[in-house]
Structures are given as C-alpha cells and as structure tokens.
Scaffold this active site. Structure first.
Site, PDB file in Angstrom:
ATOM      1  CB  ALA A  22       5.537   6.524   3.138  1.00 35.65           C
TER       2      ALA A  22
ATOM      3  N   GLY B 239       1.217  -1.339  -0.894  1.00 39.99           N
ATOM      4  CA  GLY B 239      -0.153  -0.236   0.036  1.00 39.99           C
ATOM      5  C   GLY B 239       1.396   1.302  -0.162  1.00 39.99           C
ATOM      6  CB  CYS B 240      -0.399   4.809  -0.846  1.00 37.50           C
ATOM      7  SG  CYS B 240      -1.771   4.795   0.279  1.00 37.50           S
ATOM      8  CE1 TYR B 241      -1.189   8.090   4.659  1.00 39.27           C
ATOM      9  CE2 TYR B 241      -3.481   6.901   3.664  1.00 39.27           C
ATOM     10  CZ  TYR B 241      -2.609   7.743   4.303  1.00 39.27           C
ATOM     11  OH  TYR B 241      -3.592   8.450   4.063  1.00 39.27           O
TER      12      TYR B 241
END
Lengths: 338, 338, 338, 338
Positions: D152, D147-149
């Site tokens: 990061a 996922g994007c979170y």
C-alpha cells in the site's frame, strides 16, 4: 457478445438491485443495458454504489429501454403495475421484491395493507426458488423471488414437509445481517445503534412467514409455523435454526439421508456434516443445510447470503433456468475465508 | 474503610474474574485484597487487563490470603477441591464457574466428564440467582452462580413454569457475544473468523441446559427443553428467545401480568413492553424480559449482559444478599447509549 | 436533594445530549429537570434513547424551564442566539456544540458558512477544556466545549507547543468511532456501508482543525497543522496519532517527563508507558497519552471516548469547575474490559 | 486441462496461503496439486479452512510434490533454506513471506534477528510488485512478494519519489484489518479484545518499513520515512494515509496527473477522484490511489485488500507475469457492495 440478452435492473442502487447489476457484469449470457434509480438518475451507478465496476449511467425509473429481461428491486406495491406493462411489451420480469410472492390476494392485502395491483398476473408468476420450482421455471416470464428469510427457511423445511418426515409444529428462529434491512436509512440500521447489539424484531409476525407457509402448504403439509427474525451486527448472511419433531418412524439419520437425496442434484445446496456458519457462504449463491437433533428434537439449520441466494443470486439462478441457460451461469463464486 | 470485607478473586484475568475485580473496586462494603492468576502471577492486574484501575499485583494461585470471601472464576473441576479448603478455613465462596451449579453428581459427571471433586459440599451450595433463590441466600457461604445462558433462560422461563402458565414443551434459542467464550485463545473467538459471522454451536447439547432444567424441575415442572446457543459478532450480551405454549386458560396478557407481579420486587429485572436488545443492558446488572405471542405461540425474550447479570454482576448481587448488604450495592450501573 | 442545581439538556436525544442527560442522573450536585427535543417532544426520553433510565418527558425545544444551567447539544448556528437569551435570563450555558469554540468571527464564518449569531458573547466564552483552561473555568457561565477530535489533538499537542518542546510542523492522523458522526441518519453511518470499512474523510479540511490551531496559537506557537480524520467501524473512541519533531535539545525522554509534569495534577489524563487503545477509555472521561519516537520522529498518541471526554463528560467536568464542585463529580467511571 | 502448471501451496492453512489456494482453484493456467500444513497434515483443506471448495488433502510440510511452482506462506526464517532446495530442483518459488524481501543481509538481520539462511539467493530474487518491477518479472523464478503495508505504501509513494515530485520527509499512517495479524492465536486478535477498539502498534518501528525504504531508495530517493500501523476492527483491508510535501514547482494537480500517467497501464491500480475506502477493494486485487492536499500538504491515500493485493493476489499477479500468462489471469474479482 452480440448474442447476449439485454437486461435492465430497475431500482439498481439498493442492495438487491446493485448486487443484481454487479452479477450481470460478469454473466456470460446477459448484458446489463439499463439500470434505473428514483433518487440518482443521471449519475453513474459506480458513483452511487462504491466499487461497482461497470460504465453505466442510471436511467430514469422505471424505463427498461431495450431490455428483454427486467430485474426489479422495488418496494412492494410498486412493481405489480409496472409488470403488467412490461409483460404486455413482451419482456420477461424477475421480481426481487414482494409483489408476486403470495399467490392469494387476501393474504397479500393482509400483510402488505393494499389491494394487489395486478391480480391477473398472479397465476402466471412462478416462485423463483429453483430447488422447489425448478420444473416450472423453464420458459417462465414472470418470476417472483422469495424473501431472504423465506429462502433459508424453505430450503431447511421443504424436504421434511414434502416428504412427510416431520410433525406440523415448527419454530424457525432466524437471524440476518443488517444489509437485509436494505439501504434505506433508519435508526435500526444506523451503525452506532446496531453494532454491539442483537435483537429480535417483528416478533408478532413478519411478512416472510406467509411465504414459507404457502410453499409448505403447497407441498401438502399443514405446518403450524412460528418465525422470529433477529438482527445480527454483521453485513451479510442469514442463518435459520429450525426446531421440529420427526414424524413417527423417522430418525435424524433417515431424515438426513432424505435431505441428501432431495438436494443431490441441486447446484447450490449442500447438506453438510457440521453446523454451517453464515461466513461460509458469504458472497456466494450457496445454501448449506445441516440436519441434526438434540434429545430427540429435530434441528435443521440453513445458512445463505441474504443478498445472493436470498435475493439477487437466486434471481439470476431462476433467470438462468427460465432462459435455458446453465443454472450456475454467472454464479460460480467461491467463498473467501476469512 | 476498616469495616470493609476483604475479598479475593481467584482467576482474576479472565473476563468473569476481571469483571468481578473491577466491580469490587467501587463496592462500598467490599475491598479487593487479593487477585490471583495462573499465568500472570507477579504482574500488575492493570497490565494484564487493560483499563483495570486498581493497584494490585497478581498473586500466585490459588491463595486467597486474608480474604474472608473468595470469588472464584476457574475452569470446572478446579474449584470444588479448593472450596473444601476455603470452607474449612471459614471463608465464604462465590463460584462464578460450574462446579456447584448442578446438584446431582451423576448429572455433573455426564456433562463435565469427571467425578465431582467435593460432593459433600453440594448440599450446602445455594444457586446464586437471587430472583429465584433470594430467600436462601442470606447467610449462604457457598454460592454457585448459574451460567450466563442459564441465567437468561431461567429468568425468561421460571415464572411460567413455577406458576403453571405454560406447557412443558419449550425451545430456547439463545445468542451470545463472543466474550462468553472467555479469554482463552481459540479459532472460534479469533477476530477474523468470528467477525461477520453468525453460527449455532453445541447444537447437540450445551452444559447450561441441565442447569435450566434443574431449576424448572425444582419449581415442580417437567419441561421438555431444547436449547441451542449461537455466537454473535459482538463483545457482550445474551438474548434468549423462548418459544412455548400457554397453559389452558392462560392468555399472553395474563401471563405478562403474572411476570410483572413475579418480578415486581426484583431490583434488576424489568418486564418491558417492547422486545429488548442486548445493548440496552450492556455494562449493567439488569435483565429485560418481554412477554408476547405470535399466532398463539407464547414467546418470551430475556436480555442480559453475559459478564454482569450473567456472571460477575450476579455473583456480587448474590454476595450482597448473603452478607446482608443492600442487594444493589456496587451494582448501580446505568446503560450507556449507543 | 433540595440543594441540587437544576440542569436542562437541550437536544437530549442525540448522542452528546443523551450522554449528558445520562450523566446527570447520577450526578451528586446536579438534577436533570428538563430535556428537550425537536423531533420527539412529548415522548419519554427513555423511549427514544434505549436504556435511558430516568423518568423524564421530552419538552418542547428550546425551553430550559427552571434550570439554572443549560447544557446544549444542537447543530452549529442554532445555539448562539438562544445563548443570548439564556445568559440574559441569568442561566449558565454549557455548549457541547460548535458555536462558541472559535473566538474569531471570520474563522467561524469561514468554516461554518454563516455570520456568527452572537458575536458579543464570544469574549465571555471559556473553552471547556479543563487541562488547558482550568484556571478560567471557575465562575464561567458560558462554556464552549471543544470538538471530540480537537480534545484528543489538543491534549496530545498542547504541552509540546506550550513548553516549546517541538517544531512547528505537525501531522495529526486521527480516527473515530461512528458515533462521532452523530445520530442523524446518513449512508456514511449506515451499518452495512460502514462495517468492515475504514476510510479517511474531510481530507481537505475538517472543522475541528481551526480549534486545535487556535489553542496552540494561544499558547504562543505557530503550528503548521495537517489533520486528517478517519472513520473506524466501532461505536465509540478516538485515537489521535501525532507526528512532529522534537525541538533542538529535546529528547523523547525529556518530552515525556515534561508531559508527566504537565498532567501531574490532571484528574482525567494519564501519561502511559504503552500505546493506548480506545477501548481502554471507553465509557470513561479519561484521556491516555503516550509519548514515544520512531527513528527520531516524535510520536504522541492520545485516546479518549468521543462522547465522554470528547463531548458530554468534558462538559460536565467543565461545569463542575465552573460551579465550584469537585472536578470528578459524577464522572468516576472505570473502564470495562473487554 | 493437461497443459496447466502444477502449483503447490506450502503453509496453506494460514490466511495468505489459503487465499492463494482458493485463487488457484479458478486459475485458468495453474492447478493446485499440493497444499501442506504443519498442524493439519492429513486433513482436508476444506475442513480446516471453512468454505474452501477444492478436494485436496493437506500434505506434510514442506513437500511440494510434483509442482513446478511453489507458493510459500511460512513465517520468516523458514522459507529461505527450503527455497535453496526447490530452486536446485528447478522449481519456481513465490514467497508470500518475508525471507527475500530485503536485499541487504544486514538489514534482514536487524529486523528479523537472524542471519539470512540463503544469502546466495538474494540477488536473483525479484520483488513481486508488478507496478514497480513488472519489467523484471518475466522469467523470474524466485519472487518475493512485499508485505501488505509495504504494498500500500509503495503504491502510494513510488511515483512521487521516482519522479521527484515530493520532498524527502514522509509520514505513512496506515491501518489494517485484523486478518493482517494472521491466523495464529493471540490476545491482540481475540475478538473480545479487538472489537470496538482501535490502536497503534509497532510505533517504534515495523518490519515493513525497511521494505518501503528499500524500494524508494532504489528509485533514487532519500526518504525520511515514519510509518505507524494501526489495527482496525474489521477483517480485511489496508488504508495508507501518506503525508508529504510537494517538490518545488509541483502542485497537487501536476502530481495527480503524473500518478495517472504512471499507473495508466496498470491492470489493478486506479487513481480515483475521491478518498477510497477499504471496502471498495475488499476481495479484489485492486489498489485505489487518491492524490489530494490540505493547506499545501500533499496527502496520498492508497487502499488495498491485505490478503489479495497485499499478499496472495499480488503473488498470483507476479506469477502470471513470470510465467508469461496474462497479468489479470485468475484475478478478475469485482468488488461486492456492501
């Protein structure tokens, strides 16, 4: 690599200049060798312009070093004198600013409030608007890129006036993202004052107006132009909404066809079937044109990215043509969505 | 407290309805007794509209309960039939929607695509635009508030056409914040598609256009109106930029003076000396008008908050006049900056 | 009218000062008699702060004229010396700035880099945070309003530390709208650089941190506080997301109950059942607090409007208490949505 | 041209899918041959995704036609079953969605509420996070992009936990642009509700949390992770602000050095000397990491573009490695400013 042309960007930390510098990083024929700044000389450009990916230290202004091509992004009045020197030294000059846009000295003085610093160069300057002056650009060594609003308005209006498709009366209601106001600090581009706001400005007259008039008059027309710019709370983009009347015998369909023909060979202009939005061209050198009508009134819309087709992108496009490089060289950016 | 008038808001969870409900919370003469919703009946309004501060549970639509005044914020076509019942029951109706804005049934059918559901009521409907129809509002019991764009355009244009100050040809280029598209979900008001974008829409014709024409024709004029709305990435606000020609013998100064005279007694309209921005009126019921020119072209600007003077605020203002309450009652909001 | 108290706003053209001036326009007990500005003296405040509705000409700084109460919104270091004079003259002072927030001179010097200009006044200064120091405010004549971030963080954390509900370790991750950076021009609040961006700043330490620590230590706690502010591309609002551990024997439910009890009498603080968003309090003097947990970690959220509860609104609230006026006097703003 | 690999994008009209389709247009080794859509089959992709520049008609879902590689951007639960078929047919699968991110079936059921539709494939799935699993990617034919979170957070935390530089307790406070919520319509991403607002959501637990935990546990760590996402009124970008404690004997300098070493060979990750902002990576596949401290608390920041390094860009990057193409192939986008 060795055969690349050295290019300098003078005024590399403003938005037009830094965009030009960024474009040069990936240009297959040009190499960014010099970038200068009044305020930040000695610093790395990447430290002053976040995200700039090249390894270049800002030089003292306005020294272009060994560059054969000088792209200039300075406030009006500062470039013309420098251009004399650079031309004398045999360098080509691409001015993203305003000093060579208006061919008439009196008009320049009227709008910029000073005597033109280098009137002897005006005749050799070619307007860096390839869709109109593409034939004059090959070999040009002093290119004056039109303003961002001017580019949008001219692309929307030129075929109509060149081909006699419309009456003289034209209203251009245009709107720009805030980057159009540049990187200089001002309350008018302070976030808290600008966000959640929409406003007209320069209602009495904006400096891009005589550029548009000049081009249309050059096409043999006698426009009565009204132009009001607006500020939109977004970073990039210009939309020009143009209102005019079809010439006798013309219909919106015939005019649309004529626009399609006129721009058939244009690498960066598309005549599209629905109203364009600025986001569709953000980050690209494209212009989207839409020709339609409302109860008989002809309405022509043009959308561009003010920093690309409206400034640095168009400068590179014009330079490509001047140097004999492919027109789209270094400019093949596709739109991102959203 | 006991002497307050009971008011219902039908369609209380959309932006116009919820703004009306919020305004009623602090209205000294009115009391919000009923708020209804098709989708959220049974829930607290404050749970559906964040920040709503009243303690009211949404009722089933469209029951106004014991309210003597019904403020309606429903899609077009839904209100007219209900209004017949409510009027029969002796209730006053303030319609923030479109059903009673157009006095001509054929025009209604043309723009809304259906036969008018209650043509017998059209004659008694008063347009809730106090600056124009203020004399007709006292005692009115069916008030049709004009659209947001219409309000801005009419305030900008009415004095010119009423007083014969301008020619017939007029371009209205208007722009609205995204709340103008309502609370219904659509890609066109999805954040990621709308932010960093500016676009024209309904270029071929927008439903607010015949409202403006109707009012100007009612003033004895024969306008040739072109109206193009645009979407601005901000929440609230409308700016109308109007282009027209002064009538023979009129100057921008004489026209500006006439506007000042015309609006001298208007509680919420100011004719101002600089171009207004939408933020200056955000959250208020005010309209700022600016009269100027560019190379002889008359330009009139009007800024309003689309949800206040363009919808719920104007509805309350009209209701105040209809009920004999002070015009500014419950509407004394000052602008916030920034 | 005659019985109103005259109030001056010193530094009336910045965001805190202009908000205070605007609030005073509709305050039932106070009258704005003087507004001053270093840069704009002689101009009408309404010409410098768009939308300001009062008829007042900016005076030369820092003369409060005949005002018995002086609300000050000046950069740190400028107020303390002036306050000595004003106190000597018998005026009450409400400082929206930083000069009297830190009671310890060494801490002040550490964070602001200068010797405190008026240490003799520190003892009499009362922190203008009514939910914590409400008992000290009646009769106070030198009120130091805490910073915007401090207000949000203290409201989120104070009950936990005062009542021994949590461990010492606390992370406060906070985010503010750009108006929090003030009206002074800077690249960091230039629209084109700030829009479409989110960033942390002052990661090594921010001046509001010692304010929070001071209040928590004053409550008998020994917090180990980490505080990182972030910049959000919006105009107004602060959200503080606080991470801590419940004290032994405490559950999130017991802590939430304790918060509800603690704030039961607070006019402007609500402990709410869902995560608050900044827009819910925009334009109001409210604070919304939410107490929850994630896998045993206690999470407390607080949302305020940085210019209202975080600055001018809180200043008026504290002044109301100091003067013996109702606490909510002139502050009854309801949220608008959207 | 003939030697290019045919690639299909399943779910091509959402943001992750359309970004993948756009990236494939200019990819030197891959050719977009099929794009599918549940809702828009039969329409041109460019008519559904404004600005998409390829000439492709949307196919019926989920037929990948002759594509040897299938990039999938479907809601969770829909991909796993399809992947069984595609793998049986010998196609490679790159899942931008959630179905193969969690290796443990029970964890999948806990967070997604359904039995895993293809547990037999879980073992062969490789997490498409090249900076961590780069050695496993060559030859992989089922790639699960995190996922994007998660991307990061993992980039920010992985070296610390892998190398034993930090304690177990970690708070990840992250914020995302609204495109992270996808193209599905919802009030939470409606412009008028989202603009001028900042909020936390999924405070009790977000589905990306177990992904981060899984990777850190895989590195031999035992993190106690708290993760709270926030919504920022911007289109693109994620910033993760991570709070943790240095392990005994470690300083911020030694940790920063270790990060620099760890990412020395990473094509898309830079450890930078100042706090990164999301705009610096917008439109690129880059991650910027900053390692610093505040009063002894270790703070690590990571910024990415959620649709690029956080979704489609990372998918292409992983595919490049799987196919033996250069890692940066088709991903050489430079940041634009502003």
């Amino acid at each position: 690599m060795n055969s690349k042309t050295n290019v300098a960007v003078i005024g590399a930390t403003g938005y037009a200049g830094s965009t030009a510098a960024t474009l040069l990083l990936s240009h297959p024929e040009a190499r960014l060798t010099v970038a200068t700044s009044r305020s930040y000389a000695g610093q790395r450009l990447g430290d002053v312009v976040p995200g700039f990916d090249g390894d270049i230290v800002l030089g003292a202004e306005p020294d272009p070093g060994d560059a054969g091509v000088v792209i200039v992004a300075l406030p009006h009045g500062m470039t013309a004198g420098l251009a004399k020197t650079w031309r004398r030294e045999g360098r080509s000059v691409v001015d993203l600013g305003a000093d060579f846009r208006l061919q008439d000295q009196a008009t320049y003085k009227l709008w910029y409030g000073l005597d033109h610093p280098a009137p002897e160069l005006l005749e050799s300057a070619v307007l860096g608007l390839p869709e109109v002056y593409g034939a004059d650009l090959p070999g040009a060594n002093l290119i004056a890129c039109p303003g961002c609003y001017s580019t949008a308005a001219i692309l929307a209006l030129y075929p109509a006036f060149k081909l006699g498709l419309a009456g003289d009366e034209v209203v251009v209601d245009a709107a720009s993202g805030v980057s159009g106001a540049g990187r200089s600090l001002a309350l008018g581009s302070h976030f808290a004052e600008t966000a959640e706001d929409y406003r007209a400005y320069a209602v009495g007259g904006h400096r891009h107006k005589p550029e548009v008039t000049q081009v249309l008059v050059g096409a043999g027309a006698r426009p009565r132009l009204t132009f009001v710019p607006h500020l939109v709370p977004m970073v990039r983009g210009i939309l020009a909404t143009c209102y005019l009347d079809a010439a006798p015998g013309q219909s919106v369909d015939s005019i649309r066809d004529a626009y399609r023909d006129f721009y058939a060979g244009a690498a960066f202009v598309d005549v599209v079937g629905t109203p364009p939005s600025t986001k569709m061209v953000s980050g690209t050198n494209r212009a989207l044109i839409h020709v339609t009508e409302q109860d008989g009134k002809l309405i022509i819309l043009a959308a561009i990215d003010n920093l690309m087709k409206g400034a640095a992108g168009q400068g590179i496009q014009a330079l490509n043509l001047a140097m004999g490089w492919p027109e789209t060289c270094g400019l093949a950016f596709v739109p991102r969505w959203p």
